[in-house]
Each structure stands twice: as structure tokens, then as C-alpha cells.
Scaffold this active site. Structure first.
Site, mmCIF file in Angstrom:
data_model
loop_
_atom_site.group_PDB
_atom_site.id
_atom_site.type_symbol
_atom_site.label_atom_id
_atom_site.label_comp_id
_atom_site.label_asym_id
_atom_site.label_seq_id
_atom_site.Cartn_x
_atom_site.Cartn_y
_atom_site.Cartn_z
ATOM 1 C CG HIS A 220 -4.862 1.868 9.923
ATOM 2 N ND1 HIS A 220 -4.368 0.598 10.051
ATOM 3 C CD2 HIS A 220 -5.559 2.114 11.058
ATOM 4 C CE1 HIS A 220 -4.763 0.082 11.197
ATOM 5 N NE2 HIS A 220 -5.487 0.991 11.834
ATOM 6 C CE LYS B 112 -0.241 -7.614 -1.452
ATOM 7 N NZ LYS B 112 0.145 -7.196 -0.107
ATOM 8 N NE ARG B 113 -10.530 -4.099 -1.706
ATOM 9 C CZ ARG B 113 -11.607 -3.473 -1.229
ATOM 10 N NH1 ARG B 113 -12.124 -3.816 -0.068
ATOM 11 N NH2 ARG B 113 -12.185 -2.521 -1.928
ATOM 12 C CE LYS C 248 -3.371 -3.136 -0.595
ATOM 13 N NZ LYS C 248 -2.646 -3.707 0.551
ATOM 14 C CB THR D 272 -1.462 -7.923 8.305
ATOM 15 O OG1 THR D 272 -2.632 -7.678 7.505
ATOM 16 C CG2 THR D 272 -1.315 -6.852 9.351
ATOM 17 C CE LYS E 225 -3.490 -11.864 7.393
ATOM 18 N NZ LYS E 225 -4.531 -11.369 6.441
HETATM 19 C C1 PLP Z 1 -4.547 -10.207 5.783
HETATM 20 C C2 PLP Z 1 -5.659 -9.867 4.879
HETATM 21 C C3 PLP Z 1 -5.632 -8.664 4.169
HETATM 22 C C4 PLP Z 1 -4.475 -7.700 4.232
HETATM 23 O O1 PLP Z 1 -3.542 -8.068 3.233
HETATM 24 P P1 PLP Z 1 -2.362 -7.069 2.785
HETATM 25 O O2 PLP Z 1 -1.556 -7.913 1.863
HETATM 26 O O3 PLP Z 1 -1.616 -6.708 4.023
HETATM 27 O O4 PLP Z 1 -2.992 -5.919 2.111
HETATM 28 C C5 PLP Z 1 -6.683 -8.376 3.331
HETATM 29 N N1 PLP Z 1 -7.718 -9.222 3.190
HETATM 30 C C6 PLP Z 1 -7.774 -10.396 3.845
HETATM 31 C C7 PLP Z 1 -8.941 -11.289 3.633
HETATM 32 C C8 PLP Z 1 -6.754 -10.756 4.713
HETATM 33 O O5 PLP Z 1 -6.834 -11.906 5.375
#
Ligand code: PLP
Length: 821
Positions: A370, A561-562, A567, A669, A673
Site C-alpha cells: 500500500h 483525507k488524513r 498529501k 480512493t 468517490k
Molecule cells: C475514502 C476515505 C479515505 C481515503 O481518502 P484518500 O483521499 O484516498 O486518502 C480516508 N478516510 C475516509 C473516512 C474515507 O472515506
């Protein structure tokens, strides 16, 4: 074990789900399961009763799925993951069982608002971020595409922490998701196992003992007890099991000690055992490195392996056929010790010879990598590993000597390459490399996007890849469209159905049909009206929760995101500061009104990430109270980002920020979305963004910045951030403002170190990408000014994202890795 004559047992009647039937059932559950009448019932009681009614229908499908699996005797998938970031399950289960409309009507007839009680369900937040959410999407997709699968993980009492703001700083509070009980889970005490730690290893006794057979005598033992949650696939065709382990003491209380007066000592073992599954390590993309973490990893790997082997022997009798019936997928290296655990079971318990055991092991396991970030690659100090898992240490050495002998024999490796292949890192204090163990012990090693997989082959695993060139393959991530489109964006879901019919509900690629509406003015208006309604819903939530006022007419620009330096939330904030400055200097220009939203948790020990959160809040305070930019720019940090918050924010986004330093985001991911919900992406050519561009078309995505290859070349040439800063007046002004305390007058030096980091090394290439990013944002402004162009691009995004369904991802795993027809 089947009772004699079970064929004649009465079977439950097929359940009806007409609203009146459901309403009667819910009241019955309320009365006899919860013990309250409808008048005395609190909202939580209603939630519980509703879940129980949905659950009964899930259980019917669960039992028939299990039956089917046993009869088919095909290969089963075991997905081992230290994280499952599930979120709420009620809407997911009701919708997948196709009960949603009837349930809504049933509750309405009882005077209960389904949305109100749905919001009371706690998020099951047993994960940090993308990796854990992927595991949750995969569980749902495996059930949907009819793959017989078990998820295995840990039932943390405290999952991901709740994030609150105190004066703009992150504070972490324990999240108590089990307070009201968890109606979705079933404790299965009868399927408990013992897991050991420490102790000694002796050669096995008896004349039949093989040369590799040993007896491990652990000094510490705990009980692993499973809790099963049924996971229903779309249309309820299959229901799989998520089995999460809880640690319990062998002796809940040491009565000898208690009776001798040592009351605390009598309970200490119990506390020690329970501590194992108490908390999720809140570190994302960095190795936790603590002894308790290694204990958690071994605990759940061992329990899961024992369970898998027990089930296999029960049905098939012989351990030799394990790889034909079981495919074990390792979600990152967290369960990599399972490779050594299966070897131990095969060698010591079943007395297999080494080569046969190793062959079975490799044919059973596969491993998903990952991340390439060096700080995230797990390794354990040899002395710790040896003390906790002495038998596994021996096995690692034995595997390693064969591995290195094979590499040497091939004649293609120098000493440097041999030491890179080794399971033991000999540079400095010796460590066990979990990535190498997972690689060596698997027949398949996959990356999670095309770019990431290519980079794997030339970075961390370049030498192992040369030794085993057929092993690395790509499986680009996906997300489940049930949760991330059909449930979270009901307005868009209904609009799509009306336009192209229902086919996309079973085949996400059928969304393609929407393409022909992209230029249809009337459709564009309805599409944007749905977006507007979602933005109003988010605005009203933020007003209620944070007393924030944001204008739904503005462009909603969202980065959730985190919080991590790679990032690059910092790049986004610096650009916001620069935009703020430009609007004030040129108020006469036709600025596109923007609301910049941020959300995400920082690892509690990650200093810079926490500082970035504080900076977002400091900038927000300055911008939001400045009349000069009123109506043109707002900045808001949204606390406690989690799955449920994502489900509200993503459908409301116009612009999706996917701006990591190229080469550092394995897939992402969140990016997917947003795009299926009709947001345009501003992003770098990183992770799955690259493939998203290929699918939606480069004219429908805003790409900027260095490529992964260019990042490498810049670094190789000796990147000088000062040069880049010197060439950009806007960047240097923004950096100076932040560094000199414009946004932190109470503590002017607060961000000096953070900004110095950009001047001095800028590992994440913020300065190198700034001008390109800023220009891309002005392109976004321009697109926003033409609603027809914007709508057209957004519709193309929705239409062309079908490939990013996790159903597609799972079908690829099933075909290429698990070999399930
Ligand atoms: C999809 C999702 C992530 C992953 O987000 P990235 O932008 O790909 O880092 C992290 N936390 C939650 C709650 C999510 O739904």
C-alpha cells in the site's frame, strides 16, 4: 456439527417486507427484545429495533450463503486486515437487502423519521484511512460479486479517535462506538483459540518427529474470541462474514493471588490480555513500531490462521489441499507474520517437511503493498521479535537462508542486491523486514494503481522483483458505488435512474450512457440542482455543528483525507493565502467565489501534521472575518472527518483536491468517490489520478505539477527550493506572511519551522509545484464562470468513472490472484 435428522427441522418462513409487516415487526422487537413500548422508547431503542428487523433478513441470506459455500467446496478468500473502516451499517444493509423504501414507509407510519435515527448509529471506525476503507469496500464487493470470503481483523474497543478542536489545535478523544451495544455482531465463544507469546522452543519429541519439527512453549497465553458481523452484498445475493477478534484472559482472575490479598495483581493478567485489542494505532502511512502493535499483529494473524486451518481440516481432512481451498490476502504487511505462523502450523503441528510447507504457504498467500514511503515499511528489531515469537524467528531465519541461497545460485545479484533481498536488515541494529517476508511468502504481490505498481518494481522490491519477475501485478483500487453513490447521493442516484434506467445499479460501467446527456442543457440544470441541494445540506450541517456560514452558491473546494505532508494540505493552504492576498490587491477582478473546506485527522505524534491543522484554522479565522474578501473566499476546517462525514461532504463537492507529491500516493480512493459524485479533480499525476485521467479524458480533469519521474529527476539534480521560491512573487509573499506570524499574531514564530522546512529542503516539492498549482486554480475559476462547461465536465466524470467500482477490482483479484472462476 449437524444434528441427526436436521433435514426435518422446521424452517423459518420467508419474510415479507411490506411496510405494514415491517412496522409490526419493529414494534415487536421494541417490545420483546428491548423491553419497551413505543411510547417509552427513546430514539436509540428505535434504531436498535430497526436494525434487528433488517438483521433478521440479512441472517436468512447469510445462512443460505454459508450453506452454498460448503456445498460448492470452491476456494474461499480470507482477507486479513488490521483495519476495517466500515462506518455505519444500517443504511448499507437495508439498501443492499432492498428494504430501504419499505423501511422508510414503515417508520413513517410509526411517526419515526428514518434519517433521524440513522444518524444515531455510531461509525464503526476500526481503521485510519484509505487502507481500512478499502477493506470495507472490498468486503461489500466480495459479497456483491459472489466471492465466498471472510474478513479477519481486530475488534478494537476504541477505534479511530474522535477529533475535536481546541483553539484550532487537534485534540484526540476516545471514540466509544460500543456504548449502546452493537446489534450487528454475534459473539462466537465456541470458536475461540489460544494465542501464545514468548517462552522457549524445544525440539519436538517422539520417534516420528521430523528434523524441522519443534515445540514452542509460550509463557504468555491469551484467548482470541471472534465476533461475527454479516456483510450483505448488493441485492442480498450473498452475505459474507467479517470476523473480528477480541483478546480475553485465560484466567479472568487469578484466585490464588486474590485470596492471598493481592487484589490488583489478581486482575493484572486480565487487564494485560484485554489491552491487546483495546485501541487501534492511529498512525497512517507510518509504522507504529511499538511492542503492543507487534502483539496485535501476531494475535489476529494467529487466531485467523488457526481458524482457517481448523475449518479446512473439518471439511477437507488434509492440510495438503489448503492452497486449493483457501486464498489468504494480506492487506499490507500488518498481517505478514501470518506467513511464519502458517509455516509453524505446518512444520510443528502437522509435521510437514520444510519444502512442502513452504510450497503450501506460498501458494496460499498473496500480499497487497500500500505504500512506498520508507517510514511506512514495517520492520521489527530482531531482539523484540525473538523474545515475543522465538519459534517464528527461527522460521524467518530458515526461510531466509533458502531465499538467499536461491538468489546467489541465480548468479544475477551482487552483495548489495543480496542484502536488499534478505528478510533481515543488517544495516545497524538488525531488523526483520515484514515487506520482504510477505513478498517471499506469497505467490502474488500487487500494487494498488498502475503507477504505484510500476514504481514498486524499481524501488523497494526491485531486487526481489528481479528474482521473482512474475510475482508483482497491479490491481487498481476501487470503491463501492452502493455506499459512495447510490446511498450517499440519493438525488444524483434518482436523476441517473431517470435518465439511463437501472442497469448501472448492477454494472457501474453502464453509467457510460450518461455521456450523451453531458451537453443537454435541461439535464445539466437538473444535475447542478442536485449538486446545489447537496451543498445546501452540507451548509446547514456546518451551520448547526460549527456555527459556520458558507454560501451554497460558491464553488465548494474540498480536501478531506488524513493530514500528511505528502498529501500536501500545506500547498492548498499556501495557495489560499496567496488567493486571499490577490483578491485584496485586485478587488476589481471577477473572482469566482470559493469555499475551501479541509478535513482530516493527524497522527497524534505527527507534529507537522498537527501544525498544518492549526494553520488551516488560523488562516480561516483571518480570512473569514476580513470584509475585504466577504462573499469571495471562505476557509473552514471541518473536525472529525470520518466515513459518515465523507458521505455528506463528497456529494457536495464541486472541486476535489488530489494534490500529493507525484510518486507518493499509492492510489487514493477519495479521488474516485469525488469524481463519481460529479466533482472535478484538481490533481497531480499520482496514484490512481493517472488512470482517472485516462478514463474521464484529459479535458475533464485539471492536472498540474511535476510527474513522478520529474520529481525524481529534480531531486537527483539537487533541487533548490529557494530558487523556485525566488521565481514566484506570489509564493514568497504567502510564505513570508505565514512565517512572519500574520496568521498567528499570538505566537508569531508558530509556523517558522514549518516554512523553514520548505526553504531548506522541501522534500514534498511544495515550492516546485506552486506556480503550476496556482495557475491550475485560476483555470478552475475560469471553468466555474461558465456553468454549462462545468456541468458538462462534471457529467462526463460521473459517466466515465464506472471502471473504478470495487466490483471491478474484486473481479480482477478473483480472476488473477485467487483463481476463482
Ligand atoms: C475514502 C476515505 C479515505 C481515503 O481518502 P484518500 O483521499 O484516498 O486518502 C480516508 N478516510 C475516509 C473516512 C474515507 O472515506
Amino acid at each position: 456439527m449437524a444434528l441427526k435428522g436436521t433435514t426435518n427441522l422446521p424452517r423459518p418462513e420467508p419474510r415479507q417486507s411490506a411496510p405494514d409487516v415491517l412496522a409490526r415487526e419493529i414494534v415487536e422487537r421494541l417490545t420483546y427484545r428491548i423491553g419497551k413500548n413505543a411510547v417509552a422508547a427513546k430514539p436509540h431503542d428505535w434504531l436498535h429495533a430497526v436494525i434487528l428487523s433488517i438483521r433478521d433478513r440479512v441472517i436468512d441470506a447469510w445462512i443460505s450463503s454459508t450453506q452454498k459455500t460448503y456445498e460448492e467446496e470452491g476456494r474461499r478468500v480470507y482477507y486479513l486486515s488490521l483495519e476495517f473502516l466500515i462506518g455505519r451499517l444500517m443504511r448499507d444493509a437495508a439498501s443492499n437487502m432492498e428494504l430501504m423504501d419499505d423501511m422508510q414507509a414503515a417508520l413513517a407510519s410509526l411517526g419515526v423519521d428514518i434519517d433521524l435515527i440513522a444518524a444515531l448509529e455510531p461509525d464503526a471506525a476500526l481503521g485510519n484511512g484509505g487502507l481500512g476503507r478499502l477493506a470495507a469496500c472490498f468486503m461489500e464487493s466480495m459479497a456483491t460479486v459472489d466471492v465466498p470470503a471472510y474478513g479477519y481483523g481486530i475488534r478494537y474497543v476504541n477505534g479511530m479517535f474522535r477529533q475535536e478542536m481546541s483553539d484550532g489545535w487537534q485534540v484526540e478523544l476516545p471514540e466509544t462506538w460500543l456504548t449502546h451495544g452493537n446489534p450487528w455482531e454475534f459473539e462466537r465463544r465456541e470458536a475461540s483459540y489460544e494465542v501464545g507469546f514468548g517462552g522457549l522452543v524445544d525440539p519436538a519429541e517422539g520417534e516420528n518427529a521430523g528434523p524441522h519439527q519443534m515445540m514452542w512453549k509460550p509463557v504468555e497465553r491469551v484467548i482470541a474470541t471472534p465476533y461475527d458481523t454479516p456483510i450483505a452484498g448488493w441485492r442480498g445475493k450473498r452475505v459474507n462474514t467479517l470476523r473480528l477478534w477480541e483478546a480475553q484472559p485465560i484466567d479472568p482472575i487469578l484466585l490464588d493471588k486474590f485470596n492471598a490479598g493481592d487484589h490488583l495483581g489478581a486482575l493484572s493478567e486480565s487487564n494485560r490480555a484485554e489491552a491487546l485489542t483495546r485501541v487501534l494505532y492511529p498512525a497512517d502511512s507510518s509504522a507504529a513500531g511499538q511492542e503492543l502493535r507487534l502483539r496485535q499483529e501476531y494475535f489476529f494473524s494467529s487466531a485467523s490462521l488457526q481458524d482457517i486451518v481448523r475449518r479446512h481440516l473439518q471439511y477437507f481432512g488434509s492440510i495438503q489441499t489448503l492452497p486449493d481451498k483457501a486464498a489468504i490476502q494480506l492487506n499490507d504487511t500488518h498481517p505478514a507474520v501470518a506467513v511464519a505462523e502458517l509455516m509453524r502450523i505446518l512444520l510443528d503441528i502437522h509435521g510437514l517437511d520444510f519444502d512442502e510447507a513452504w510450497d503450501i504457504t506460498r501458494r496460499t498467500f498473496s500480499y497487497t503493498n500500500h505504500t512506498l514511503l520508507p517510514e511506512a515499511l514495517e520492520s521489527w528489531p530482531v531482539p523484540l521479535f525473538e523474545r515475543l515469537l522465538p519459534r517464528h524467528m527461527q522460521i524467518v531465519y530458515a526461510v531466509n537462508s533458502r531465499l538467499l541461497a536461491e538468489a546467489r545460485r541465480s548468479g544475477q545479484f551482487d552483495d548489495g542486491a543480496i542484502s536488499a533481498i534478505s528478510l533481515i536488515d543488517e544495516g545497524g541494529a538488525r531488523r526483520v523486514r515484514m515487506g520482504n517476508l510477505a513478498f517471499a511468502g506469497s505467490h502474488s504481490v500487487n500494487g494498488v494503481s498502475a503507477l504505484h505498481t510500476d514504481l514498486m518494481k524499481v524501488t523497494v522490491f526491485s531486487d526481489l522483483h528481479r528474482l521473482y519477475p512474475a510475482r508483482i501485478n497491479n490491481k487498481t483500487n476501487g470503491v463501492t458505488f452502493r455506499r459512495w453513490l447510490m446511498q450517499c447521493n440519493h438525488g444524483l442516484f434518482e436523476l441517473i435512474r431517470e435518465a439511463i434506467g437501472d442497469a448501472f445499479m448492477d454494472d457501474a460501467e453502464a453509467l457510460r450512457d450518461l455521456d450523451r446527456f453531458a451537453d443537454d442543457g435541461a439535464f445539466q440544470q437538473r444535475f447542478m440542482a442536485v449538486k446545489r441541494a447537496n451543498k445546501e445540506a452540507l451548509a446547514s450541517l456546518l451551520r448547526k455543528r460549527l456555527n459556520a456560514r458558507i454560501d451554497p452558491a460558491a464553488l465548494f473546494d474540498i480536501q478531506i483525507k488524513r493530514i500528511h505532508e505528502y498529501k500536501r494540505q500545506l500547498l492548498n493552504i499556501i495557495e489560499a493565502v496567496s488567493l486571499y492576498d490577490q483578491i485584496r490587491s485586485h478587488p476589481e477582478k471577477d473572482w469566482a467565489p470559493r469555499v475551501k473546506l479541509f478535513g482530516g485527522k493527524a497522527a497524534p505524534s505527527y507534529h507537522n501534521a498537527k501544525l498544518i491543522i492549526k494553520l488551516a484554522n488560523d488562516v480561516a479565522r483571518a480570512v473569514n472575518y476580513d470584509p475585504a474578501v466577504q462573499g469571495l473566499l471562505k476557509v473552514q476546517f471541518v473536525p472529525n472527518y470520518n466515513v459518515s462525514m465523507a458521505e455528506v461532504m463528497i456529494p457536495a463537492a464541486d472541486l476535489s483536491e488530489q494534490i500529493s507529491t507525484a510518486g507518493m500516493e499509492a492510489s487514493g480512493t477519495g479521488n474516485m468517490k469525488f469524481a463519481v459524485n460529479g466533482a472535478l479533480t484538481i490533481g497531480t499525476l499520482d496514484g490512481a489520478n493517472v488512470e482517472m485521467r485516462d478514463h474521464v479524458g484529459e479535458e475533464n480533469i485539471i492536472i498540474f505539477g511535476l510527474t513522478a519521474q520529474e520529481v525524481n529527476e529534480r531531486r537527483a539534480k539537487g533541487y533548490d527550493p529557494r530558487e523556485a521560491i525566488g521565481q514566484s512573487k506570489e509564493l514568497s509573499q504567502a510564505l513570508n506572511a505565514i512565517a512572519s506570524g500574520v496568521f498567528s499574531p499570538d505566537d508569531p514564530d508558530r509556523y517558522k519551522g514549518l516554512i523553514d522546512g520548505i526553504y531548506n529542503s522541501d522534500w514534498f516539492m511544495v515550492a516546485a509545484d506552486f506556480d503550476s498549482y496556482s495557475a491550475a486554480q485560476r483555470r478552475v475559476d475560469e471553468l466555474w464562470r461558465d456553468p454549462a462547461i462545468w456541468a458538462r465536465m462534471a457529467i462526463h466524470n460521473v459517466a466515465r468513472m464506472g471502471w473504478f467500482s470495487s466490483d471491478r477490482t474484486i473481479r480482477e483479484y478473483a480472476r488473477d490472484i485467487w483463481k476463482i472462476p
